[in-house]
Write a protein that holds these residues in place. Structure first.
Motif, short mmCIF file in Angstrom:
data_model
loop_
_atom_site.label_atom_id
_atom_site.label_comp_id
_atom_site.label_asym_id
_atom_site.label_seq_id
_atom_site.Cartn_x
_atom_site.Cartn_y
_atom_site.Cartn_z
N LEU A 50 136.26 6.77 -38.56
CA LEU A 50 137.69 6.90 -38.86
C LEU A 50 138.51 7.26 -37.63
O LEU A 50 139.71 6.97 -37.57
N ALA A 51 137.87 7.90 -36.64
CA ALA A 51 138.60 8.30 -35.43
C ALA A 51 139.25 7.11 -34.75
O ALA A 51 140.36 7.22 -34.21
N THR A 52 138.60 5.97 -34.78
CA THR A 52 139.15 4.79 -34.10
C THR A 52 139.59 3.70 -35.07
O THR A 52 139.92 2.59 -34.64
N ASP A 53 139.60 4.00 -36.36
CA ASP A 53 140.05 3.02 -37.35
C ASP A 53 141.58 2.93 -37.31
O ASP A 53 142.27 3.90 -37.64
N ASN A 54 142.12 1.79 -36.90
CA ASN A 54 143.58 1.69 -36.71
C ASN A 54 144.35 1.68 -38.02
O ASN A 54 145.57 1.83 -38.02
N MET B 177 142.08 12.45 -32.40
CA MET B 177 142.82 11.22 -32.54
C MET B 177 143.93 11.30 -33.59
O MET B 177 144.97 10.66 -33.46
N LYS B 178 143.69 12.07 -34.66
CA LYS B 178 144.63 12.08 -35.78
C LYS B 178 144.42 13.35 -36.61
O LYS B 178 143.35 13.97 -36.53
N PRO B 179 145.43 13.74 -37.39
CA PRO B 179 145.29 14.97 -38.20
C PRO B 179 144.14 14.88 -39.20
O PRO B 179 143.97 13.85 -39.87
N VAL B 180 143.38 15.96 -39.29
CA VAL B 180 142.30 16.07 -40.27
C VAL B 180 142.55 17.32 -41.10
O VAL B 180 142.70 18.41 -40.54
#
Length: 900
Positions: free
Chosen positions: A201-205, A233-236
């Motif tokens: 998911l870290a690199t799933d656009n 990469m994004k909020p978790v």
């Protein structure tokens, strides 16, 4: 960077459904029905030997009867049949399977699970489940679940250990028009768990924010690795039920009593850069707020309201959450006095009164915007008789749009029908809006916590980097192993002091005495006044059994105290082994504060360090902060600041401020100690006296246990420290002096400059495309690495201006099989042909061997003759790819340093 190895699991072009049927309410029937109903456009292959047609689809008797090898198998057959299905899938080349079936709870089920997992691993298959609800990928119409719910496309990903929670969230989301990029039910996680799914998911656009529901964690290191990768990469946002298992061990130390599993879990989440929610509503509210890309510097909030009650409600919730509500500056008060009615509140919250117009609201908001005391503004509105909710909302949205560097603004319009249009207007203009003051404050708190935790994520502490102390690790380990060899769980008082001395932690001396005569001699030798403490391996808290006597001023007092104390303890603890007493000098520090520093071993996350108020009432006061090692200066000072006793460390009631640097030093040395000595399972320093001159430990206790001899260094910790010991200075064959070291997050600027200084050809040969610069996501992945499963060495030197520059980098990433790794290397054009690449590659190979990896692989453009020549000189096997001769695969067998 090619496609992630889980891409075909979550984006399959073809699916086989084992156990597909027409039987109402069966798992296989619902799974196939959802795939058809969801609009999945790939190839579907129902498999059931009893039917020719299922749900009007052609049905196949076996996997071998299919016209192609499916990319995903969905299995909904009885548990006993699944090992054979996995075996068939592996032989046919199916790469991924989702096991919806249950029935693995008893001993027989566990044996079946082990059998199917071993079979899958033998063929390189990846399994999701068993007992999984399945997955949803709405953008491609994929609903591979047996749930009754559907999901609309969106940018939220949800991973849940509970299928029931998944269905509840999906039902809530459908009613609230919330969409998803991916929904994954991990089930029993026999193979795939949070760590690897988060890595995908870290690199799933398609994914902008990630939601997790957690019940327990099996592999802390892998979980933390995936969580940190994703959170960069994004909020978790996490929602966790219950507590991690505390195990059967009794809390034999103060630290063990203070630290609960949930405390350690919170500390781990903070270090990973994620945040925690406590309800499903909070989960989505946090995701909604964080997805707006709002940035905060601190947590100081201004509240503007047209009603005193809502302002008080917001203030109360802010106080509960530790949100600061500073008062306006005198300049701001002057501006507010000039524009607001005479009876406004004259403080924060700024009550603009019930008849406030949009102009009055804006004047208050603008004053707060220009006040340096505030980081964000919460605007509250109640629909009173003279209030126009939509007009105020429109004016506020215009203000946000037309104000450069506008501070984050949160809104809460209270009510329903009278404020519905205003809320819709806020949503359309991406201004966070909430139904209650408390919800708005919670959203601000989430945002504040997120940005604080992102700062923690950037910390990459090393061990042994303190220049003022060189720890005697070997000596301390010898002492501990001798005690373990004697089958003792606790070190003696003198052994404990020796170990602390080995790490430079100041502690008062101690002399063991087995009788009153020895105690008197020890007291006279140390000098009066002294204390004596009962010496017994069976008694942890000496004060609780009357085993401490303080301020003894003569040998006569020592003799009397020894006789009375030993007799008393023997009477009330007849089974305790009494070795005598320890005699210690009384530490005189009139302005000292009593502190506690300790370590307890969590069964999931390993050692956790605690700091707080010391003394005999520590369990009652419960004043502590907790962090996972390794620590650095930033984390240690944050630990101190989060306690109540921190307010007493400054000038306090005539006492001078404490030397906080000395406390930080102790925390850092304790961090080094537990990182280097996995034998330590518990440690207490209580009290640790701190005053203006420094610190002194007066009493300490260490519990030890033989560690797993097969474990790699730092394997007992959830967070791998920065490997500073791998730093080395060398010369190339041309005499160029370079430093080779692991990369750190603070190297981001240098890494950007390095890529910018590569020629277009070098960038093309390294990345196999015409990359011009690194995206923020790529830069994060390249510089914020997980030292447990990957390594990146950079070579630096000084340029003509004596500035440190990066001239080369090499890296490997461990493959999903856990035994091989993929490598890459690139050298700046003006430093090529000097032997830099060979030195870097040698370091990379040596490190991969030390991690027990068995094979190093890579793909090189066939035109990159320099790289192929280097690989050949190191013994790599070169093999042009059959399907793409422009690429050459390179492979080097490695001899693991740690067998097994």
């Amino acid at each position: 960077m090619g496609p992630h190895y889980l891409s075909k699991l979550f984006n399959p072009a073809s699916i086989a459904v084992f156990g597909a049927s027409d039987r109402p309410d069966s798992v296989g029937a619902n799974a196939l029905q959802n795939l058809l109903k969801g609009g999945y456009q790939g190839q579907l292959y129902p498999i059931n030997p009893k039917h020719r047609k299922v749900q009007k689809q052609d049905c196949y008797p076996t996997l071998c009867a299919l016209p192609e090898v499916p990319e995903l198998a969905i299995i909904a057959t009885p548990a006993a049949t699944i090992p054979a299905i996995i075996q068939a899938c592996g032989q046919r080349g199916v790469a991924n399977a989702i096991i919806l079936s249950a029935g693995f709870e008893d001993e027989n089920g566990k044996r079946i699970q082990q059998q199917m997992t071993a079979s899958a691993h033998a063929y390189g298959m990846r399994l999701l489940g068993p007992n999984s609800l399945g997955i949803l990928r709405p953008k491609i119409g994929l609903n591979a679940t047996f749930s009754k719910n559907q999901a609309r496309p969106g940018h939220l990903a949800l991973i849940s250990q509970s299928g029931a929670l998944c269905t509840a969230v999906l039902d809530w989301a459908e009613a609230n028009d919330v969409g998803f990029s991916l929904v994954v039910s991990s089930g029993d996680a026999a193979d795939l768990d949070f760590g690897e799914i988060l890595d995908f998911l870290a690199t799933d656009n398609q994914t902008h924010s990630i939601l997790l529901y957690i019940e327990g964690i099996a592999d802390a290191r892998r979980f933390m690795s995936g969580l940190k990768t994703a959170a960069r990469m994004k909020p978790v946002i996490l929602l966790k039920s219950g507590r991690l298992p505390a195990g059967s061990r009794a809390a034999l130390s103060h630290s063990g009593a203070l630290i609960g599993s949930d405390d350690v879990f919170n500390s781990a989440i903070e270090r990973a850069g994620a945040i925690r929610a406590f309800t499903i509503f909070q989960l989505f509210a946090a995701a909604k707020t964080l997805s707006n890309g709002i940035h905060l510097k601190s947590n100081r909030l201004a509240i503007v309201t047209n009603g005193g009650g809502p302002g008080v409600m917001a203030t109360d919730r802010a106080a509960e959450l530790g949100i600061e509500l500073p008062q306006p500056t005198p300049q701001t008060l002057e501006k507010l006095n000039a524009t607001l009615p005479k009876h406004w509140s004259h403080g924060n919250p700024v009550d603009v009164l019930g008849d406030a117009s949009s102009e009055r609201y804006l004047s208050a908001v603008e004053a707060c915007q220009n006040d340096p005391q505030f980081d964000a503004i919460l605007v509250l509105l109640t629909p009173q008789a003279m209030t126009h909710p939509l007009t105020v909302a429109q004016a506020l949205a215009d203000f946000v749009q037309n104000t450069p560097h506008c501070k984050p603004i949160f809104t809460a319009w209270l009510g329903e029908s009278l404020v519905a249009k205003a809320r819709a207007y806020f949503s359309a203009h991406k201004i966070p809006t909430f139904h209650t003051p408390e919800a708005a404050v919670e959203a601000f708190a989430f945002l504040s916590a997120y940005h604080q935790n992102q700062q923690l994520l950037m910390q990459v502490p090393a061990t042994g980097e303190q220049p003022c102390i060189q720890a005697d690790i070997a000596g301390a380990r010898t002492l501990i192993q001798s005690a373990i060899g004697e089958q003792r769980a606790f070190l003696s008082s003198t052994e404990t002091r020796a170990v602390l001395h080995a790490f430079g932690i100041p502690i008062t001396p101690s002399i063991e005495a087995s009788n009153a005569q020895q105690a008197m001699v020890a007291a006279e030798s140390l000098g009066f006044p002294v204390s004596i403490k009962i010496n017994s391996p069976n008694l942890t808290h000496k004060s609780d059994v009357g085993g401490v006597r303080l301020n003894l001023n003569s040998v006569q007092e020592v003799r009397q105290a020894f006789t009375q104390m030993v007799g008393h303890v023997q009477q009330i603890q007849p089974e305790a082994k009494i070795l005598g007493v320890t005699v210690e000098p009384m530490y005189h520090a009139p302005f000292a504060r009593e502190l506690l520093v300790g370590v307890a071993r969590d069964p999931v996350f390993g050692p956790a360090i605690t700091f707080g108020s010391g003394g005999t009432e520590v369990e009652v006061l419960q004043d502590r902060s907790i962090a996972l090692p390794p620590l650095n200066d930033f984390i240690a000072r944050r630990m101190i600041a989060r306690t109540k006793v921190a307010k007493m460390l400054g000038n306090f009631r005539g006492r001078p401020a404490v030397n906080e640097d000395a406390i930080v030093e102790v925390l850092l040395r304790i961090s080094d100690m537990v990182a280097q000595l996995p034998e330590i399972t518990e440690l207490d320093i209580n009290p640790l006296f701190a005053d203006e001159h420094g610190v002194m430990a007066v009493d300490a206790r260490i519990r030890v246990q033989m560690p797993d001899i097969r474990a790699l260094p730092y394997q007992h910790m959830a967070i791998h420290p920065y490997p500073a010991e791998l730093r080395k200075q060398v010369q190339t064959k041309t005499g160029l002096a370079i430093t080779i070291r692991p990369i750190r997050p603070e190297d981001a600027k240098m890494e950007m400059d390095f890529i910018a200084n590569l020629s277009e050809r070098s960038r093309y040969l390294r990345f196999m495309n015409h990359l011009q610069t690194l995206t923020p996501q790529m830069l994060s992945r390249f510089t914020q690495i997980d030292y447990d499963r990957e390594m990146a060495f950079i070579a630096t030197t000084e340029d003509a201006n004596q500035q440190t520059i990066e001239i080369a980098v090499t890296r490997y990433t461990t493959n999903p099989d856990g035994v091989s790794c993929e490598m890459a290397i690139v050298v700046r054009d003006d430093y090529q042909h000097q032997g830099v690449a060979a030195l870097l590659l040698q370091s990379l190979i040596s490190h991969a061997k030390s991690k027990g990896l068995r094979r190093m692989e890579g793909e090189v453009l066939s035109e990159n003759v320099e790289m192929l020549s280097l690989a050949r000189s190191f013994g790599f096997k070169l093999t042009p790819l059959e399907d793409d001769p422009q690429i050459t695969a390179i492979s080097l067998p490695l001899i693991p340093s740690h067998p097994g």
